[in-house]
Design an enzyme around this catalytic site. Structure first.
Site, PDB file in Angstrom:
ATOM      1  N   SER A  33       0.912  -1.105  -0.346  1.00 54.97           N
ATOM      2  CA  SER A  33       0.093  -0.280   0.032  1.00 54.97           C
ATOM      3  C   SER A  33       0.866   1.305   0.606  1.00 54.97           C
ATOM      4  O   SER A  33       1.720   1.609  -0.754  1.00 54.97           O
ATOM      5  CB  SER A  33      -0.869   0.015   1.000  1.00 54.97           C
ATOM      6  OG  SER A  33      -1.647   0.835   1.576  1.00 54.97           O
ATOM      7  N   ASP A  45     -10.243  -4.969  -4.238  1.00 53.67           N
ATOM      8  CA  ASP A  45      -9.640  -4.101  -3.485  1.00 53.67           C
ATOM      9  C   ASP A  45      -9.820  -2.313  -3.728  1.00 53.67           C
ATOM     10  O   ASP A  45     -10.283  -2.213  -4.572  1.00 53.67           O
ATOM     11  CB  ASP A  45      -7.978  -4.100  -3.403  1.00 53.67           C
ATOM     12  CG  ASP A  45      -6.924  -2.763  -3.471  1.00 53.67           C
ATOM     13  OD1 ASP A  45      -7.642  -2.257  -2.475  1.00 53.67           O
ATOM     14  OD2 ASP A  45      -5.584  -3.543  -2.568  1.00 53.67           O
ATOM     15  N   HIS A  94      -7.522  -5.237  -0.390  1.00 59.48           N
ATOM     16  CA  HIS A  94      -6.573  -4.810  -0.093  1.00 59.48           C
ATOM     17  C   HIS A  94      -5.557  -4.879   1.600  1.00 59.48           C
ATOM     18  O   HIS A  94      -4.136  -5.105   1.492  1.00 59.48           O
ATOM     19  CB  HIS A  94      -7.144  -3.224   0.656  1.00 59.48           C
ATOM     20  CG  HIS A  94      -5.533  -1.998   0.783  1.00 59.48           C
ATOM     21  ND1 HIS A  94      -5.419  -1.941  -0.857  1.00 59.48           N
ATOM     22  CD2 HIS A  94      -5.254  -1.493   1.487  1.00 59.48           C
ATOM     23  CE1 HIS A  94      -4.013  -0.915  -0.544  1.00 59.48           C
ATOM     24  NE2 HIS A  94      -4.384  -0.897   1.048  1.00 59.48           N
TER      25      HIS A  94
END
Length: 417
Positions: free
Chosen positions: A188, A357, A386
């Protein structure tokens, strides 16, 4: 008048009205609590005393040492070193692999599940020399040569600074100690930092290959309901107007902000994680109380504002200070774009991304891939969200086996698989 990207820009009048209502709701303290924010309120965060090694790794029998690295702008960052697994003698260290966590997380995220499920443990047990990064502002990295966490200037940074200063300092340290190029793994925000940093020749020369989980550079297709509401209501502007520079959802003020946003916008915040990240197929929700002992970590309001700028504009660019600020800092009216085409074609890349996601959307990931000069190896999992890439109970088989194959292919490392 502040130009585009400035504090008063780009918000229609009805947004200002909604912003005012949200601020009044927050200041009045009248928002109802959701089950998710109740969990945050009642969680008992672990003190950072003793460090990550003492709290998570040493009790499990893993070798672990704490290191402090100073950035060029004075931040003191905590880095952990796990030279091998718990069942291996300390010789013939494998190649160094550096793990960089995401937004509102810390280095603990790589060890928060069991030894058989967490990537940090799995890499160490498979012959890698593991190093863990912790960016400024996390509970593991709250030091500075002159500033205190109570100073406004301590929080005057965004992911741009994490790439330019934090990654440079931490990777330089590992590179010097290990005397070897580094395998980079990010999740991320750790991928935004990595992609931006890899455009810098001084940094990319230290990297042998990079594996990116939920890669992010473009954010204009974010679909997470909570994030979209926060962007539409200019939550970043509200926080700056209120003088809130540290964004800490463990504090009473941070929880009140979440409650106010949920209440004012009638969001379904009963599942806060899904409203922020999208659905996660394989996240063990029964461990949420344990996770909340470590996360979320603080970040800066400026960092949130930078991410919101990217969502609003569909750009991968440096922080927008408005016309006047941009001229002063960049010598141009608009913030310079970050050119993914500047990443060397010779740098091997691997990307893992999921169909559910809501932050690293498939369309945005494909946009990122098209901007690169090289063709990364890809692992797509349709039902992964995610958080699944770091906390799924089945991520070892679903993700990490292929990730380690990629890392081994670059280094000739043999695994127990």
């Amino acid at each position: 008048m502040v130009g585009p990207g400035g504090a008063l820009a780009a918000a229609p009048r009805h947004h200002h009205h909604r912003l005012l209502l949200l601020m009044l709701c927050f200041l009045a303290g009248g928002a109802r609590a959701s089950p998710a924010t109740d969990a945050l309120r009642h969680a008992s965060p672990r003190a950072a005393a003793g460090g990550l090694c003492q709290q998570l790794l040493l009790p499990q029998g893993y070798p672990c040492t704490e290191h402090t690295v100073q950035t060029d702008d004075g931040f003191l960052l905590s880095v952990q070193h796990i030279p091998h697994g718990k069942n291996r003698v300390a010789n013939n260290a494998g190649p160094p692999v550096f793990l960089q966590h995401g937004l509102f997380q810390g280095g603990d995220t790589w060890f928060i599940n069991s030894n058989e499920q967490s990537l940090g443990y799995i890499l160490a047990d498979n012959g890698f020399d593991v190093w863990i990064g912790n960016v400024r502002g996390t509970r593991w990295s709250k030091g500075h040569s002159t500033l205190s966490v109570h100073d406004k200037l301590f929080w005057d940074w965004s992911w741009q600074d994490l790439a330019e200063y934090d990654l440079l300092a931490m990777l330089s340290y590992v590179y010097t100690v290990a005397q070897s190029k580094i395998l980079y793994v990010g999740h991320s925000q750790g991928t935004i930092m990595g992609l931006a940093a890899f455009t810098n020749p001084e940094i990319v020369k230290m990297i042998s290959s990079a594996a990116l989980l939920c890669p992010i550079s473009y954010l204009d297709h974010v679909s997470a309901s909570f994030v979209l509401r926060a962007v539409a209501m200019h939550l970043d502007q509200m926080l700056i107007t209120m003088g809130i520079h540290q964004l800490n959802f463990r504090s009473e003020m941070g929880v009140q902000i979440l409650d106010s946003l949920c209440d004012a916008e009638r969001l379904d915040c009963d599942n806060m994680l899904s409203s922020i990240t999208g659905k996660n197929c394989c996240f063990n929700s029964s461990r949420i109380d344990y996770y909340l002992e470590y996360e979320p970590h603080p970040s800066s309001t400026k960092n949130l504002r930078h991410l919101f700028q990217m969502i609003r504009k569909g750009t991968f660019a440096k922080y927008d200070y408005g016309w006047v600020g941009n001229l002063a800092r960049y010598g141009q009216l608009h913030p310079p774009p970050i050119h993914l085409s500047s990443i060397p074609e010779s740098l091997p890349l691997w990307m893992g991304y999921g169909g559910l996601d809501a932050l690293a959307d498939v369309t945005d990931v494909e946009h990122t891939i098209k901007q690169l000069r090289s063709t990364p190896e890809l692992l797509y999992i349709g039902d992964y969200g995610h958080i699944d890439f770091i906390m799924s109970v089945s991520a070892k088989d679903d993700v990490y086996v292929d990730l380690m194959r990629f890392l081994r292919d670059q280094q000739g490392v043999h695994s127990s698989y």
